[in-house]
Design a protein around this motif. Structure first.
Motif, PDB file in Angstrom:
ATOM      1  N   ALA A 123       0.555  49.304  26.657  1.00  0.00           N
ATOM      2  CA  ALA A 123       1.935  49.194  27.146  1.00  0.00           C
ATOM      3  C   ALA A 123       2.592  47.922  26.624  1.00  0.00           C
ATOM      4  CB  ALA A 123       1.943  49.205  28.669  1.00  0.00           C
ATOM      5  N   GLY A 124       1.820  46.828  26.570  1.00  0.00           N
ATOM      6  CA  GLY A 124       2.370  45.566  26.094  1.00  0.00           C
ATOM      7  C   GLY A 124       2.824  45.614  24.650  1.00  0.00           C
ATOM      8  N   GLN A 125       2.234  46.504  23.874  1.00  0.00           N
ATOM      9  CA  GLN A 125       2.625  46.627  22.469  1.00  0.00           C
ATOM     10  C   GLN A 125       3.965  47.348  22.308  1.00  0.00           C
ATOM     11  OE1 GLN A 125      -0.641  47.876  19.732  1.00  0.00           O
ATOM     12  NE2 GLN A 125      -1.964  47.717  21.526  1.00  0.00           N
ATOM     13  N   TRP A 126       4.405  48.074  23.356  1.00  0.00           N
ATOM     14  CA  TRP A 126       5.597  48.899  23.217  1.00  0.00           C
ATOM     15  C   TRP A 126       6.741  48.501  24.137  1.00  0.00           C
ATOM     16  CZ3 TRP A 126       6.024  51.720  19.109  1.00  0.00           C
ATOM     17  CH2 TRP A 126       4.861  52.138  18.456  1.00  0.00           C
ATOM     18  N   ILE A 127       6.470  47.722  25.172  1.00  0.00           N
ATOM     19  CA  ILE A 127       7.534  47.374  26.120  1.00  0.00           C
ATOM     20  C   ILE A 127       8.690  46.649  25.437  1.00  0.00           C
ATOM     21  CG2 ILE A 127       8.079  45.861  28.077  1.00  0.00           C
ATOM     22  CD1 ILE A 127       5.402  46.599  29.286  1.00  0.00           C
ATOM     23  N   LEU A 128       8.371  45.676  24.598  1.00  0.00           N
ATOM     24  CA  LEU A 128       9.403  44.908  23.887  1.00  0.00           C
ATOM     25  C   LEU A 128       9.248  45.073  22.371  1.00  0.00           C
ATOM     26  CD1 LEU A 128       9.351  41.600  25.988  1.00  0.00           C
ATOM     27  CD2 LEU A 128      10.988  43.489  26.151  1.00  0.00           C
ATOM     28  N   TYR A 129       8.843  46.261  21.937  1.00  0.00           N
ATOM     29  CA  TYR A 129       8.607  46.513  20.519  1.00  0.00           C
ATOM     30  C   TYR A 129       9.819  46.099  19.675  1.00  0.00           C
ATOM     31  CZ  TYR A 129       7.285  48.980  16.279  1.00  0.00           C
ATOM     32  OH  TYR A 129       6.957  49.282  14.988  1.00  0.00           O
ATOM     33  N   PRO A 130       9.612  45.395  18.543  1.00  0.00           N
ATOM     34  CA  PRO A 130       8.339  45.114  17.866  1.00  0.00           C
ATOM     35  C   PRO A 130       7.605  43.853  18.355  1.00  0.00           C
ATOM     36  CG  PRO A 130      10.125  44.349  16.499  1.00  0.00           C
ATOM     37  CD  PRO A 130      10.756  44.980  17.714  1.00  0.00           C
ATOM     38  N   THR A 131       8.137  43.179  19.369  1.00  0.00           N
ATOM     39  CA  THR A 131       7.431  42.015  19.905  1.00  0.00           C
ATOM     40  C   THR A 131       6.210  42.471  20.693  1.00  0.00           C
ATOM     41  OG1 THR A 131       9.510  40.790  20.085  1.00  0.00           O
ATOM     42  CG2 THR A 131       7.654  39.971  21.368  1.00  0.00           C
ATOM     43  N   ASP A 132       5.103  41.782  20.495  1.00  0.00           N
ATOM     44  CA  ASP A 132       3.845  42.119  21.174  1.00  0.00           C
ATOM     45  C   ASP A 132       3.737  41.281  22.450  1.00  0.00           C
ATOM     46  OD1 ASP A 132       1.308  42.775  21.943  1.00  0.00           O
ATOM     47  OD2 ASP A 132       0.411  42.560  19.969  1.00  0.00           O
ATOM     48  N   THR A 133       3.847  41.927  23.607  1.00  0.00           N
ATOM     49  CA  THR A 133       3.740  41.220  24.877  1.00  0.00           C
ATOM     50  C   THR A 133       2.271  40.974  25.213  1.00  0.00           C
ATOM     51  OG1 THR A 133       5.728  42.343  25.676  1.00  0.00           O
ATOM     52  CG2 THR A 133       4.352  41.243  27.321  1.00  0.00           C
ATOM     53  N   PRO A 134       1.849  39.712  25.415  1.00  0.00           N
ATOM     54  CA  PRO A 134       0.442  39.440  25.749  1.00  0.00           C
ATOM     55  C   PRO A 134       0.002  40.209  26.984  1.00  0.00           C
ATOM     56  CG  PRO A 134       1.569  37.398  25.192  1.00  0.00           C
ATOM     57  CD  PRO A 134       2.626  38.470  25.267  1.00  0.00           C
ATOM     58  N   VAL A 135      -1.230  40.725  26.942  1.00  0.00           N
ATOM     59  CA  VAL A 135      -1.713  41.568  28.027  1.00  0.00           C
ATOM     60  C   VAL A 135      -1.827  40.785  29.332  1.00  0.00           C
ATOM     61  CG1 VAL A 135      -4.166  41.137  27.560  1.00  0.00           C
ATOM     62  CG2 VAL A 135      -3.458  43.307  28.591  1.00  0.00           C
TER      63      VAL A 135
END
Length: 339
Positions: A304-316
């Protein structure tokens, strides 16, 4: 015994079906994590993935970038969940968590010191050693303080909170003194799985996985331990040995997790509560189901963290904090109402 009754709510749940469900969820989310968003990947070129040739861009993205990240999420999630089970069993306190008990913060302080002084950008054996030392120092201080004037579960919890705050203050001081590496350190402290490689998996296989397996050998001891110290002594249990063995396992689990992907909080707090509601308090079932559930949670959170603010990778670690903070407040409120 295929069906175990929840000791709190009187519900039953089939353990084999629960295991199958969790493993199915893990496989489905894992496939999504491996394939979604990989540019150029389609049904027509799936056969290319079987070549395992790193010079092929699709192969590299799936097998050398996505797969190690997903595998580490599974291992770390399971390890943190098991660590939470052990800590809550030791303290007999439902609010116990590696994040709160000082062990996590001890590991963080030593790793941040390594990053600040040596400038290590990648997870290496050096950082792994630093995290183990930090977790061991933090855990030893907590355990030593809890023994002052006689051990009690409350003293252990208070010592953990105190050491956690102290180590957190030291970590903040280090970051201020080494502000030239501030962004690198803060990104690591958020808890991240990006940049994982197969070396990280190998390190986890010699640290976290053996500790999870070893925890299963303490399951019967914990079933006795949670009855209370007087009852455990009456049944001939060596309480001090059990407590120390569990602490060592927690140190290995937390130290390995922090070294490989930074501090990830609340997994060890949430998962044991959820699983106890499903299968009861038998540690022979609670530990392995917690490991599976923790693995699923962290894999889902990272995906989910990879897509919530895509293309920014949200740390798990941010995702688990968003889930865990309201859960912690709910537990505090429930505990107050029960008290």
């Amino acid at each position: 015994m295929n069906r175990l009754q929840s000791s709190r709510k009187g519900r039953t749940m089939s353990v084999p079906f629960l295991c199958i469900g969790l493993m199915t969820l893990m496989m489905v989310v894992g496939i999504i994590a491996l394939t979604s968003g990989v540019k150029g990947l389609g049904w027509h070129n799936l056969s290319e993935l079987m070549s395992l040739e790193p010079s092929n861009l699709l192969v590299y993205k799936v097998w050398y970038v996505r797969l190690p990240r997903a595998v580490l999420a599974v291992i770390v999630g399971g390890g943190l969940a098991v660590a939470g089970c052990l800590l809550q069993g030791i303290t007999r306190n439902p609010l116990s968590d590696p994040e709160i008990m000082g062990i996590n913060q001890g590991a963080v302080f030593f790793v941040v010191a390594s990053l600040a002084w040596f400038g290590l950008k990648d997870v290496t054996a050096t950082i792994l050693i630093a995290a183990f030392l930090g977790a061991a120092v933090g855990g030893s201080i907590v355990y030593g303080l809890s023994q002052v004037s006689g051990y009690t579960a409350i003293r252990l919890l208070l010592a953990g909170v105190s050491v956690s705050l102290f180590m957190g203050a030291l970590t903040t001081g280090l970051i201020i003194l080494h502000d030239e590496r501030l962004s690198e350190i803060l990104y690591w402290m958020a808890g991240k799985l990006s940049g994982t490689n197969w070396t990280d998996i190998q390190l986890s296989l010699i640290s976290i996985v053996p500790a999870m397996i070893a925890s299963m050998f303490l399951a019967n001891q914990f079933n006795i331990f949670v009855l209370g110290e007087d009852a455990a002594r009456g049944l001939g249990q060596h309480i001090v040995w059990v407590r120390r063995a569990a602490f060592i396992l927690v140190i290995v689990l937390v130290g390995g997790s922090v070294a490989l992907c930074g501090p990830i909080g609340f997994v060890g707090l949430m998962i044991p509560h959820i699983v106890r509601a499903w299968v009861g308090t038998d540690y022979r079932i609670l530990i392995p189901i917690s490991a599976l559930t923790g693995a699923c949670l962290l894999l889902v959170a990272d995906t989910a963290g990879q897509w919530i603010l895509y293309p920014t990778d949200t740390p798990v670690g941010i995702i688990t904090a968003l889930l865990g903070t309201p859960f912690f407040l709910y537990l505090m409120r429930r505990k107050r109402e029960e008290g």
